[in-house]
Design a protein around this motif. Structure first.
Motif, mmCIF file in Angstrom:
data_model
loop_
_atom_site.group_PDB
_atom_site.id
_atom_site.type_symbol
_atom_site.label_atom_id
_atom_site.label_comp_id
_atom_site.label_asym_id
_atom_site.label_seq_id
_atom_site.Cartn_x
_atom_site.Cartn_y
_atom_site.Cartn_z
ATOM 1 N N ALA A 48 52.653 92.522 37.906
ATOM 2 C CA ALA A 48 51.830 91.488 37.279
ATOM 3 C C ALA A 48 50.371 91.673 37.677
ATOM 4 O O ALA A 48 49.464 91.473 36.853
ATOM 5 C CB ALA A 48 52.325 90.106 37.695
ATOM 6 N N GLY A 49 50.126 92.074 38.920
ATOM 7 C CA GLY A 49 48.757 92.328 39.364
ATOM 8 C C GLY A 49 48.134 93.519 38.663
ATOM 9 O O GLY A 49 46.936 93.515 38.364
ATOM 10 N N VAL A 50 48.941 94.557 38.403
ATOM 11 C CA VAL A 50 48.449 95.744 37.689
ATOM 12 C C VAL A 50 48.001 95.366 36.280
ATOM 13 O O VAL A 50 46.879 95.685 35.854
ATOM 14 C CB VAL A 50 49.541 96.837 37.627
ATOM 15 C CG1 VAL A 50 49.156 97.921 36.628
ATOM 16 C CG2 VAL A 50 49.747 97.455 39.001
ATOM 17 N N THR A 51 48.873 94.696 35.546
ATOM 18 C CA THR A 51 48.557 94.332 34.158
ATOM 19 C C THR A 51 47.466 93.269 34.090
ATOM 20 O O THR A 51 46.577 93.329 33.233
ATOM 21 C CB THR A 51 49.818 93.831 33.440
ATOM 22 O OG1 THR A 51 50.420 92.770 34.217
ATOM 23 C CG2 THR A 51 50.832 94.947 33.282
ATOM 24 N N GLY A 52 47.525 92.299 35.020
ATOM 25 C CA GLY A 52 46.506 91.259 35.046
ATOM 26 C C GLY A 52 45.142 91.806 35.426
ATOM 27 O O GLY A 52 44.119 91.415 34.857
ATOM 28 N N GLY A 53 45.116 92.729 36.385
ATOM 29 C CA GLY A 53 43.858 93.344 36.797
ATOM 30 C C GLY A 53 43.223 94.128 35.664
ATOM 31 O O GLY A 53 42.008 94.055 35.442
ATOM 32 N N TYR A 54 44.041 94.887 34.944
ATOM 33 C CA TYR A 54 43.522 95.660 33.817
ATOM 34 C C TYR A 54 42.986 94.734 32.728
ATOM 35 O O TYR A 54 41.971 95.026 32.088
ATOM 36 C CB TYR A 54 44.622 96.553 33.250
ATOM 37 C CG TYR A 54 44.156 97.493 32.159
ATOM 38 C CD1 TYR A 54 43.598 98.729 32.476
ATOM 39 C CD2 TYR A 54 44.273 97.147 30.820
ATOM 40 C CE1 TYR A 54 43.164 99.593 31.479
ATOM 41 C CE2 TYR A 54 43.844 98.002 29.813
ATOM 42 C CZ TYR A 54 43.295 99.230 30.157
ATOM 43 O OH TYR A 54 42.847 100.072 29.172
#
Length: 282
Positions: A48-54
């Motif tokens: 979730a952090g990967v997709t949210g960060g992007y």
């Protein structure tokens, strides 16, 4: 050897071996604390952090680190309030992470290749900067575990006794949760979010088959983990298959081999006792 002639293989091997050291170090405490699934829960939060960060224009790994640490702190706070249902907090954050990952992945336009690299690992594409980052994170984990080893071990075995001994269990538990989150983010680069928990748990499970002390078990877990990384990465290079999955399957094969050896030894010991008892009866 052809295998060591390529710069990307050298970087991958170095990053993999560092990860192979820190994952079972933290995993040894995780297993004793009966939180073997925490890596999976934090892995979903990391995704979730990967997709949210992007989505917000942040470097995906940094987004994963921020959200995973926040998730680890949240899990620890819930665990304190519901000590008799410690797995409940983990389940809540597990599902929350999975839900956010699904929502963010549909909202962002992140390339599918990028998502797959985080899900299944991208050890072959590790850059020199990645290696330095992994080395820095690994050093931090090693230093903290070295200085807090006795306290972490006592708390893992019996937190009540650690409290009586005057150990600030609240602070150390929170620090351990943050370290676990850091290791998950480091490991996702090597074997992927879906498999990072395996590298934390399987080598430790293999080492437990040796039935030695806690420190020795931790040492053997690191050896099994590093062997898994080396053999898995080498096999993936020559067989042209996914390195992340190959590393984890190598760890599982080592566990199966050690289980068979352990069963053979136990069978021989039982057979020897039967023979000796039969001579005694005569």
């Amino acid at each position: 050897m052809e295998f060591f002639q390529y710069d990307f293989i050298q970087r991958a091997l170095l990053a993999g071996l560092i990860t192979g050291i820190v994952c079972p170090l933290i995993g040894s405490f995780v297993v004793v604390r009966r939180q073997s699934l925490i890596g999976d829960g934090l892995g979903h939060i990391a995704f979730a952090g990967v997709t949210g960060g992007y989505m917000v224009g942040l470097y995906p790994v940094m987004g994963a680190l921020i959200l995973t640490i926040a998730g680890a702190v949240g899990i620890e706070l819930v665990r304190r309030r519901h000590t008799e249902f410690a797995d409940m907090g983990l389940a809540i954050f597990f599902y929350a992470g999975a839900a956010m990952a699904i929502i963010f992945s549909t909202m962002t336009r992140m390339p599918s290749t990028g998502l797959l690299s985080f899900l299944f690992g991208s050890i072959i594409t590790v850059s020199l900067t990645d290696v330095m980052t992994i080395a820095g994170a690994g050093t931090l984990v090693l230093v903290i575990v070295y200085f807090l080893f006795d306290k972490l071990m006592l708390m893992s075995l019996d937190e009540d006794i650690a409290n009586v001994a005057g150990i600030n269990t609240g602070m150390i538990n929170m620090l351990f949760s943050i370290l676990t989150a850091l290791v998950v983010v480091v490991g996702m680069t090597i074997v992927g979010i879906l498999l990072v928990s395996a590298l934390m748990i399987v080598p430790v499970a293999t080492a437990h088959l040796l039935r030695v002390g806690f420190k020795a078990t931790m040492g053997w877990a690191v050896i099994f983990s590093m062997l898994s990384v080396f053999i898995g990465l080498t096999s993936s290079f020559y067989l042209d298959i996914a390195p992340g999955g190959t590393i984890v399957m190598t760890a599982i094969l080592l566990y199966i081999i050690m289980t068979i050896i352990r069963q053979c030894i136990a069978f021989k010991e039982r057979r020897k006792e039967q023979i000796l008892s039969s001579f005694g009866d005569e």
